[in-house]
Design a protein around this motif. Structure first.
Motif, short mmCIF file in Angstrom:
data_model
loop_
_atom_site.label_atom_id
_atom_site.label_comp_id
_atom_site.label_asym_id
_atom_site.label_seq_id
_atom_site.Cartn_x
_atom_site.Cartn_y
_atom_site.Cartn_z
N VAL A 235 0.97 -1.10 0.11
CA VAL A 235 0.08 0.02 -0.03
C VAL A 235 0.80 1.36 -0.06
CG1 VAL A 235 -1.89 1.36 1.19
CG2 VAL A 235 -1.74 -1.27 1.13
N VAL A 236 0.74 2.09 -1.03
CA VAL A 236 1.72 3.33 -1.26
C VAL A 236 0.80 4.58 -0.61
CG1 VAL A 236 3.01 4.64 -2.86
CG2 VAL A 236 2.79 2.12 -3.21
N PHE A 237 1.37 5.23 0.32
CA PHE A 237 0.95 6.37 0.74
C PHE A 237 1.54 7.66 0.08
CE2 PHE A 237 -0.84 3.89 3.71
CZ PHE A 237 -1.77 4.49 4.64
N LEU A 238 0.65 8.85 -0.32
CA LEU A 238 1.28 9.74 -0.83
C LEU A 238 0.37 11.23 -0.30
CD1 LEU A 238 3.46 11.16 -2.83
CD2 LEU A 238 1.69 11.19 -4.60
N ASP A 239 1.10 12.24 0.42
CA ASP A 239 0.35 13.25 0.90
C ASP A 239 -1.01 12.81 1.58
OD1 ASP A 239 2.18 14.88 -0.40
OD2 ASP A 239 1.05 15.22 -2.33
N GLY A 240 -0.64 11.75 2.44
CA GLY A 240 -2.00 11.44 3.28
C GLY A 240 -2.85 10.66 2.59
N LYS A 241 -2.68 10.15 1.17
CA LYS A 241 -3.57 9.49 0.49
C LYS A 241 -3.41 8.07 0.07
CE LYS A 241 -6.34 13.22 -1.28
NZ LYS A 241 -7.49 13.05 -0.87
N ILE A 242 -3.95 7.19 -0.10
CA ILE A 242 -3.44 5.87 -0.70
C ILE A 242 -3.39 6.01 -2.02
CG2 ILE A 242 -3.93 3.40 -0.81
CD1 ILE A 242 -4.91 3.24 2.02
#
Length: 307
Positions: A235-242
């Motif tokens: 699961v990749v997070f970026l700027d608080g989103k998946i």
């Protein structure tokens, strides 16, 4: 004595034992109503089944550590819903002691938290804290955990943890968590600071727990090679989103996108991608050096471009 949890409706997949974690629109803001406001989690929706080995990745500040710290209520739910096992973590009357017994958390550099005079005392500390009052029972549980992490109980039980090597200290710290027989194991950079042998040993222990005892593993890591070889889901997070939730093989086929997020492509993924670009496809489950090597040998023997 911990307060009883107020009964809340738990999703069926959690109550029937098939799902370990359900997050619904989970949102968290640091320093709200201040000039330093920071939205760390922005509407996270995620379901993790029991027995999965899930890696949580993303660049610094992406929200991954904030998310995993929610899983045993180190950070309490601000907005949204979060169920872990049969606990509703958005419940203000959450039974923290039972939750933290069932959800083991191993922090980065956990050996820094070792403090007792002997290895046995250190591993027993958590058991005593969680209500195991009988000394013989505590020591039997500690022995099982110490042996589970590959240490010789008779040799290390009376040693000071500070006399052990870095890898052995990490194992003792892990044993202190495993002694409680957690159903979910959360690891934040579990191999940070270890040499290659120490990394391999720790990940071997964690993978064996996942494979043989069906312990659900959630691992945060910056090392894409260890993520690729050990996790069955990323699961990749970026700027608080998946932004991605997929298998390791499928994720690392997206080379340009992954590099743009400042993540590395694992060595074996690069090799497998190059094989595919040249018409040779190996099974997605082939991720370690030995697995890929054997798959390439099979390709050479078969000659049909698939292994």
């Amino acid at each position: 004595m911990s307060k009883p949890e107020k009964t809340l409706t738990v999703p069926e997949q959690v109550s029937n034992g098939t799902t370990a974690i359900v997050a619904e629109n989970l949102t968290f803001v640091y320093n709200p109503k201040s000039p330093f406001v920071k939205k760390a989690l922005d509407g996270i929706n995620l379901t993790v089944n029991r027995g999965e080995f899930v890696a949580i990745v993303g660049q610094t500040g992406s929200g991954k550590t904030t998310f995993v710290q929610h899983l045993n209520a180190l950070i309490r739910v601000q907005s949204g819903q979060l169920y872990v096992l049969e606990h509703a973590l958005h419940n203000k009357k959450l039974d923290l002691k039972t939750l933290r017994k069932n959800v083991g958390m191993v922090f980065q550099y956990p050996e820094y938290q070792l403090f007792a005079d002997t290895v046995l005392d250190d591993v027993c500390f958590g058991l005593k804290n969680f209500g195991i009052t009988d000394k013989a029972e505590r020591e039997a549980m500690a022995q099982k955990a110490i042996e589970l992490v590959g240490l010789d109980f008779a040799k290390v039980k009376n040693k000071s943890p500070f006399d052990l090597s870095g890898g052995e200290k990490r194992r003792v710290a892990l044993a202190g968590v495993l002694a409680m027989n957690p159903q979910v194991l959360v690891l934040d950079e579990p191999t940070a600071g270890l040499d290659p042998r120490g990394k391999k040993e720790i990940l071997s222990i964690v993978s064996r727990l996942n494979r043989e005892q069906n312990v659900t593993v959630i691992m945060v890591s910056h090392d894409m090679n260890e993520v690729y070889e050990n996790a069955n889901r990323i699961v990749v997070f970026l700027d608080g989103k998946i932004v991605h939730d997929t298998t390791p093989r499928d994720l690392f086929r997206k080379e340009e996108e992954i590099v743009a997020m400042n993540l590395e492509i694992p060595h074996m993924a690069k090799f497998a991608n190059e094989l595919e670009r040249n018409g040779y496809v190996i099974a997605d489950g082939c991720k370690t050096v030995d697995e890929v090597f054997n798959a390439v040998l099979a390709l050479k023997k078969g000659g049909d471009g698939n292994a």
